[in-house]
Write a protein that holds these residues in place. Structure first.
Motif, mmCIF file in Angstrom:
data_model
loop_
_atom_site.group_PDB
_atom_site.id
_atom_site.type_symbol
_atom_site.label_atom_id
_atom_site.label_comp_id
_atom_site.label_asym_id
_atom_site.label_seq_id
_atom_site.Cartn_x
_atom_site.Cartn_y
_atom_site.Cartn_z
ATOM 1 N N GLY A 1 0.898 -1.182 -0.013
ATOM 2 C CA GLY A 1 -0.307 -0.504 -0.034
ATOM 3 C C GLY A 1 0.928 1.125 0.093
ATOM 4 O O GLY A 1 1.922 0.958 -0.726
ATOM 5 N N THR A 2 0.382 2.597 0.556
ATOM 6 C CA THR A 2 0.740 3.770 0.569
ATOM 7 C C THR A 2 2.377 3.505 1.619
ATOM 8 O O THR A 2 1.965 2.771 2.906
ATOM 9 C CB THR A 2 0.312 4.407 1.473
ATOM 10 O OG1 THR A 2 -0.980 4.959 0.662
ATOM 11 C CG2 THR A 2 1.046 5.980 1.442
ATOM 12 N N ALA A 3 3.071 3.698 1.326
ATOM 13 C CA ALA A 3 4.943 3.695 2.741
ATOM 14 C C ALA A 3 4.933 4.473 3.289
ATOM 15 O O ALA A 3 4.411 5.430 3.137
ATOM 16 C CB ALA A 3 5.809 3.612 0.837
ATOM 17 N N HIS A 4 5.063 4.359 4.539
ATOM 18 C CA HIS A 4 5.187 5.117 5.664
ATOM 19 C C HIS A 4 6.547 6.216 5.125
ATOM 20 O O HIS A 4 7.800 5.745 4.754
ATOM 21 C CB HIS A 4 5.475 4.664 6.150
ATOM 22 C CG HIS A 4 4.311 4.003 6.949
ATOM 23 N ND1 HIS A 4 3.030 4.940 7.762
ATOM 24 C CD2 HIS A 4 4.035 2.636 7.234
ATOM 25 C CE1 HIS A 4 1.758 3.814 7.778
ATOM 26 N NE2 HIS A 4 3.176 2.425 7.743
ATOM 27 N N ASP A 5 6.544 7.337 5.647
ATOM 28 C CA ASP A 5 7.715 8.033 5.013
ATOM 29 C C ASP A 5 8.647 8.404 6.533
ATOM 30 O O ASP A 5 8.352 8.489 7.084
ATOM 31 C CB ASP A 5 7.575 9.876 5.294
ATOM 32 C CG ASP A 5 8.555 10.994 4.603
ATOM 33 O OD1 ASP A 5 9.397 9.915 4.342
ATOM 34 O OD2 ASP A 5 8.647 11.827 4.512
ATOM 35 N N TYR A 6 10.362 7.310 6.465
ATOM 36 C CA TYR A 6 10.930 6.812 7.307
ATOM 37 C C TYR A 6 11.630 8.172 6.779
ATOM 38 O O TYR A 6 13.125 7.425 6.069
ATOM 39 C CB TYR A 6 11.103 5.930 7.367
ATOM 40 C CG TYR A 6 10.332 4.880 8.361
ATOM 41 C CD1 TYR A 6 9.775 4.921 9.449
ATOM 42 C CD2 TYR A 6 8.957 4.447 7.265
ATOM 43 C CE1 TYR A 6 8.592 4.287 10.014
ATOM 44 C CE2 TYR A 6 8.037 3.238 7.440
ATOM 45 C CZ TYR A 6 7.809 3.162 9.110
ATOM 46 O OH TYR A 6 6.879 3.064 9.959
ATOM 47 N N SER A 7 11.906 9.427 6.641
ATOM 48 C CA SER A 7 13.037 10.354 7.046
ATOM 49 C C SER A 7 14.397 10.742 8.161
ATOM 50 O O SER A 7 14.585 11.522 7.200
ATOM 51 C CB SER A 7 12.355 11.201 5.655
ATOM 52 O OG SER A 7 11.451 11.845 6.563
ATOM 53 N N VAL A 8 13.235 10.888 8.775
ATOM 54 C CA VAL A 8 14.229 10.826 10.086
ATOM 55 C C VAL A 8 15.707 10.270 10.390
ATOM 56 O O VAL A 8 15.259 9.534 11.402
ATOM 57 C CB VAL A 8 13.145 10.855 11.275
ATOM 58 C CG1 VAL A 8 13.546 11.820 12.086
ATOM 59 C CG2 VAL A 8 11.518 12.240 10.985
#
Length: 309
Positions: free
Chosen positions: A136-143
Motif C-alpha cells: 500500500g502507501t509507504a510510510h515516510d521514514y526520513s528522520v
C-alpha cells in the motif's frame, strides 16, 4: 564518464536455478536470491537472521508484461519469509515465486535504516512503472541523521545496480527519463505509415528503444494474436496508447520497448521489422544501417589505434 563495476556472483548449491549471492566491490551490501521452492534452504542462511530489506516477486495476473512485487523490511527476515509463505487465508502471500534479500556484510544496518530503505524503494518502484506493487502507501521514514541519509542514498544506488544483474528490473531507471549521455542517444528515428496517416518518433536510450510521447499508432492490432499483439492490448489497457481518435491512437507518454521491432509492431498494429522500418530523421538510412555504421566506425577506430601503439 561511467566506470566499470565488479560484481561477484556465487551459486550456493552449484545450480543456476538455486540460491545465488551477489556482492559489489567496495560495497557493504550483500544480496541473496532464490526461488520459493528453495525457501527451506534460504531461511537457514545466516543472512536471513540479519536486519534487511527483501523483495517478493511473481507474475502479475492482470499484466503479463510486468512482475508483481512486494517490498518489505525486517530485523529477522527468515521469520517474515516464513509468514509470507503461509496460504493467503492465513496471512501469507500466494503470488510470489522468487525472493531477493538485501543485507549488510558488516551488519551495520539498523531498523531505522531498513524502514527508510523500504519507503524509498517502494517510491522508486512506483516511479519506474516496471512492476505492479502489492504494498500500500509507504510510510515516510526520513528522520535519519544527515550522514546516514548520505550512506543510504549510496546503498540504494548499489541495490539498483545489482538487482538487474540478478534478473530483477523493477527498480531500474526508465530510459524515458534517462538523460542522453552519448551523441548516439540524440539520434531521432521516424516511422511513417502513409496509407493510414500514422507517424511516430523514437530514440535509442541506454540500450532501450523509446517511442516518444505524442507518436501515433494504428487503432487496433490487425494480425494474429501473438506476443506483440498482447503487448499492444496491454498498452491500450494501461492507457499508454490513448483512445482511438480519427482512426489512430496517440502515445500518452514516452514508452520504452526492448527492441525496434517491438516498437514498430505496436505502431503498425502488426509484426514489422523495426530495423528496416525506422528511419533516421533527415537521412536516407534505416535503423539497421545506422547501427551497422556505428559498429564499423568503432571497429575502424580501434584498428587504427592499434596501428599507432
Amino acid at each position: 564518464m561511467s566506470h566499470g563495476r565488479g560484481i561477484r556472483l556465487f551459486l550456493v548449491d552449484g545450480s543456476p536455478n538455486g540460491l545465488l549471492t551477489a556482492e559489489i566491490m567496495n560495497w557493504t551490501g550483500h544480496a541473496l536470491t532464490g526461488p520459493r521452492t528453495k525457501l527451506t534452504e534460504l531461511v537457514q542462511r545466516p543472512e536471513c537472521g540479519r536486519t534487511g530489506v527483501y523483495f517478493l516477486v511473481g507474475p502479475d495476473p492482470d499484466n503479463t508484461m510486468r512482475p508483481l512485487v512486494y517490498i518489505g523490511e525486517s530485523d529477522d527476515v527468515a521469520k517474515r519469509l516464513k509468514q509470507h509463505n503461509r496460504p493467503e487465508n492465513q496471512g501469507g502471500k500466494d503470488f510470489w515465486e522468487r525472493v531477493c534479500l538485501i543485507t549488510s556484510k558488516d551488519q551495520n544496518l539498523t531498523k531505522s535504516h531498513v524502514k527508510y530503505l523500504e519507503s524509498q524503494l517502494i517510491a522508486i518502484a512506483k516511479q519506474s512503472g516496471r512492476c505492479g506493487l502489492v504494498n500500500g502507501t509507504a510510510h515516510d521514514y526520513s528522520v535519519l541523521p544527515e550522514s546516514d541519509l548520505a550512506d543510504m542514498a549510496f546503498f540504494i544506488e548499489q541495490v539498483r545496480i545489482i538487482l538487474p544483474v540478478l534478473g530483477f528490473d523493477f527498480l531500474r531507471e526508465s530510459a524515458a527519463t534517462h538523460s542522453a549521455s552519448t551523441p548516439d542517444e540524440n539520434t531521432l528515428f521516424e516511422m511513417e505509415l502513409p496509407k493510414y496517416g500514422v507517424k511516430a518518433q523514437a530514440r535509442e536510450i541506454d540500450g532501450s528503444f523509446v517511442v516518444l510521447n505524442g507518436s501515433e499508432a494504428r487503432p487496433k492490432w490487425t494480425a494474429k494474436a501473438n506476443g506483440y499483439g498482447n503487448l499492444y492490448d496491454q498498452l491500450v489497457k494501461d492507457g499508454v496508447l490513448g483512445e482511438e481518435t480519427n482512426g489512430k491512437r496517440l502515445f500518452a507518454q514516452d514508452y520504452e520497448f526492448n527492441s525496434p521491432s517491438a516498437a514498430a509492431a505496436v505502431v503498425a498494429g502488426r509484426n514489422t521489422n523495426g530495423r528496416t522500418k525506422w528511419q533516421v530523421k533527415g537521412r536516407q538510412e534505416n535503423y539497421g544501417e545506422w547501427q551497422s555504421a556505428i559498429v564499423e566506425a568503432q571497429s575502424s577506430a580501434e584498428t587504427h589505434g592499434d596501428q599507432f601503439q
